[in-house]
Every structure is written in structure tokens, then in C-alpha cells.
Motif scaffolding. Structure first.
Motif, mmCIF file in Angstrom:
data_model
loop_
_atom_site.group_PDB
_atom_site.id
_atom_site.type_symbol
_atom_site.label_atom_id
_atom_site.label_comp_id
_atom_site.label_asym_id
_atom_site.label_seq_id
_atom_site.Cartn_x
_atom_site.Cartn_y
_atom_site.Cartn_z
ATOM 1 N N SER A 8 0.832 -1.210 0.000
ATOM 2 C CA SER A 8 0.000 0.000 0.000
ATOM 3 C C SER A 8 0.862 1.254 0.000
ATOM 4 O O SER A 8 0.579 2.217 -0.709
ATOM 5 C CB SER A 8 -0.924 0.012 1.213
ATOM 6 N N LEU A 9 1.911 1.243 0.791
ATOM 7 C CA LEU A 9 2.812 2.389 0.845
ATOM 8 C C LEU A 9 3.510 2.587 -0.497
ATOM 9 O O LEU A 9 3.594 3.710 -0.998
ATOM 10 C CB LEU A 9 3.842 2.195 1.962
ATOM 11 N N LEU A 10 3.987 1.516 -1.086
ATOM 12 C CA LEU A 10 4.648 1.596 -2.380
ATOM 13 C C LEU A 10 3.689 2.122 -3.452
ATOM 14 O O LEU A 10 4.046 2.997 -4.242
ATOM 15 C CB LEU A 10 5.191 0.227 -2.790
ATOM 16 N N LEU A 11 2.478 1.625 -3.461
ATOM 17 C CA LEU A 11 1.479 2.074 -4.425
ATOM 18 C C LEU A 11 1.188 3.563 -4.248
ATOM 19 O O LEU A 11 1.123 4.318 -5.226
ATOM 20 C CB LEU A 11 0.195 1.257 -4.278
ATOM 21 N N THR A 12 1.052 4.006 -3.013
ATOM 22 C CA THR A 12 0.802 5.419 -2.731
ATOM 23 C C THR A 12 1.953 6.286 -3.230
ATOM 24 O O THR A 12 1.740 7.326 -3.863
ATOM 25 C CB THR A 12 0.588 5.639 -1.219
ATOM 26 N N LEU A 13 3.179 5.863 -2.957
ATOM 27 C CA LEU A 13 4.344 6.623 -3.413
ATOM 28 C C LEU A 13 4.419 6.687 -4.935
ATOM 29 O O LEU A 13 4.748 7.732 -5.503
ATOM 30 C CB LEU A 13 5.627 6.022 -2.831
ATOM 31 N N LEU A 14 4.092 5.598 -5.592
ATOM 32 C CA LEU A 14 4.101 5.589 -7.054
ATOM 33 C C LEU A 14 3.046 6.540 -7.622
ATOM 34 O O LEU A 14 3.295 7.254 -8.588
ATOM 35 C CB LEU A 14 3.876 4.173 -7.585
ATOM 36 N N LEU A 15 1.869 6.527 -7.027
ATOM 37 C CA LEU A 15 0.810 7.423 -7.492
ATOM 38 C C LEU A 15 1.179 8.877 -7.279
ATOM 39 O O LEU A 15 0.944 9.729 -8.143
ATOM 40 C CB LEU A 15 -0.510 7.097 -6.791
ATOM 41 N N LEU A 16 1.766 9.185 -6.134
ATOM 42 C CA LEU A 16 2.192 10.559 -5.870
ATOM 43 C C LEU A 16 3.281 10.984 -6.846
ATOM 44 O O LEU A 16 3.282 12.108 -7.342
ATOM 45 C CB LEU A 16 2.683 10.701 -4.428
ATOM 46 N N GLY A 17 4.194 10.083 -7.130
ATOM 47 C CA GLY A 17 5.249 10.382 -8.089
ATOM 48 C C GLY A 17 4.689 10.612 -9.481
ATOM 49 O O GLY A 17 5.138 11.492 -10.207
ATOM 50 N N ALA A 18 3.704 9.833 -9.860
ATOM 51 C CA ALA A 18 3.082 9.991 -11.181
ATOM 52 C C ALA A 18 2.382 11.335 -11.283
ATOM 53 O O ALA A 18 2.427 11.993 -12.322
ATOM 54 C CB ALA A 18 2.107 8.856 -11.440
ATOM 55 N N CYS A 19 1.737 11.762 -10.207
ATOM 56 C CA CYS A 19 1.068 13.071 -10.209
ATOM 57 C C CYS A 19 2.074 14.193 -10.381
ATOM 58 O O CYS A 19 1.816 15.187 -11.041
ATOM 59 C CB CYS A 19 0.283 13.274 -8.916
ATOM 60 N N ALA A 20 3.232 14.055 -9.762
ATOM 61 C CA ALA A 20 4.250 15.100 -9.826
ATOM 62 C C ALA A 20 4.814 15.244 -11.238
ATOM 63 O O ALA A 20 5.311 16.303 -11.603
ATOM 64 C CB ALA A 20 5.371 14.800 -8.848
ATOM 65 N N MET A 21 4.726 14.182 -12.045
ATOM 66 C CA MET A 21 5.282 14.229 -13.391
ATOM 67 C C MET A 21 4.277 14.728 -14.421
ATOM 68 O O MET A 21 4.639 14.974 -15.555
ATOM 69 C CB MET A 21 5.780 12.840 -13.778
ATOM 70 N N GLN A 22 3.032 14.868 -14.045
ATOM 71 C CA GLN A 22 1.993 15.292 -14.978
ATOM 72 C C GLN A 22 1.791 16.802 -14.900
ATOM 73 O O GLN A 22 1.728 17.359 -13.817
ATOM 74 C CB GLN A 22 0.670 14.605 -14.633
ATOM 75 N N PRO A 23 1.678 17.463 -16.038
ATOM 76 C CA PRO A 23 1.370 18.891 -16.007
ATOM 77 C C PRO A 23 0.010 19.124 -15.333
ATOM 78 O O PRO A 23 -0.942 18.382 -15.582
ATOM 79 C CB PRO A 23 1.301 19.277 -17.488
#
Length: 97
Positions: A8-23
Motif C-alpha cells: 500500500s505504501l509503495l502504491l501510494t508513493l508511485l501514485l504521488l510520483g506519477a502526479c508530480a510528473m503530470q502537467p
């Protein structure tokens, strides 16, 4: 149980990282819309104008950050612009009652 929490923590971090890369296109659009709404409301109180100017400045900084592909900064500045524009609109609406 521990493995599920790690996943769950890994998934959350990945989602947050993906948001940071999107305009932050939606945030920019929301900020522009909030500024337009505040500008169109009747009244010209100085306090509302300060918030509106701050909103416009934050939106410009968001646009600069977008051009530099600094999407986290752009998102934060767009959200700041929207908040300031909403505050300007709230002030204008209170004075018109």
C-alpha cells in the motif's frame, strides 16, 4: 499483514510520483476560471483587488513553472492562484449584500 502495508505504501508513493510528473492542466484551468469569475463580480474594494493581484501573480508563476517542467511548483502556484481568486470573489460578494 506487514507485506500488505508495504504494498500500500509503495502504491501510494508511485501514485504521488506519477502526479508530480503530470502537467497540472486542470489546476491551471481552475485557477484561470476563478480569476475570471472574481474579475467579473461587481465592486472594486481594495482588499479584494490585493487578492486578485496575488492570484494573477501566482498564475503567472505557475505558467513559468510549467514552461520549466516544474510541475509540482506549477500545481502549488495554480492552487494558490485559485485560493486567492476565490477569496477576492468572497470579499466582493460580501460587500454587495
Amino acid at each position: 499483514m506487514m507485506q500488505g502495508m508495504k504494498f500500500s505504501l509503495l502504491l501510494t508513493l508511485l501514485l504521488l510520483g506519477a502526479c508530480a510528473m503530470q502537467p497540472p492542466a486542470q489546476e491551471m484551468s481552475d485557477a484561470r476560471s476563478a480569476i475570471r469569475t472574481a474579475q467579473q463580480l461587481p465592486g472594486d474594494p481594495q482588499k479584494a483587488d490585493r487578492y486578485l493581484q496575488s492570484a494573477e501573480q501566482a498564475l503567472e508563476e505557475a505558467a513559468q513553472a510549467m514552461r520549466a517542467e516544474q510541475y509540482d511548483r506549477a500545481r502549488n502556484k495554480a492552487l494558490e492562484a485559485r485560493r486567492n481568486a476565490q477569496e477576492a470573489a468572497r470579499i466582493k460578494q460580501q460587500l454587495n449584500k
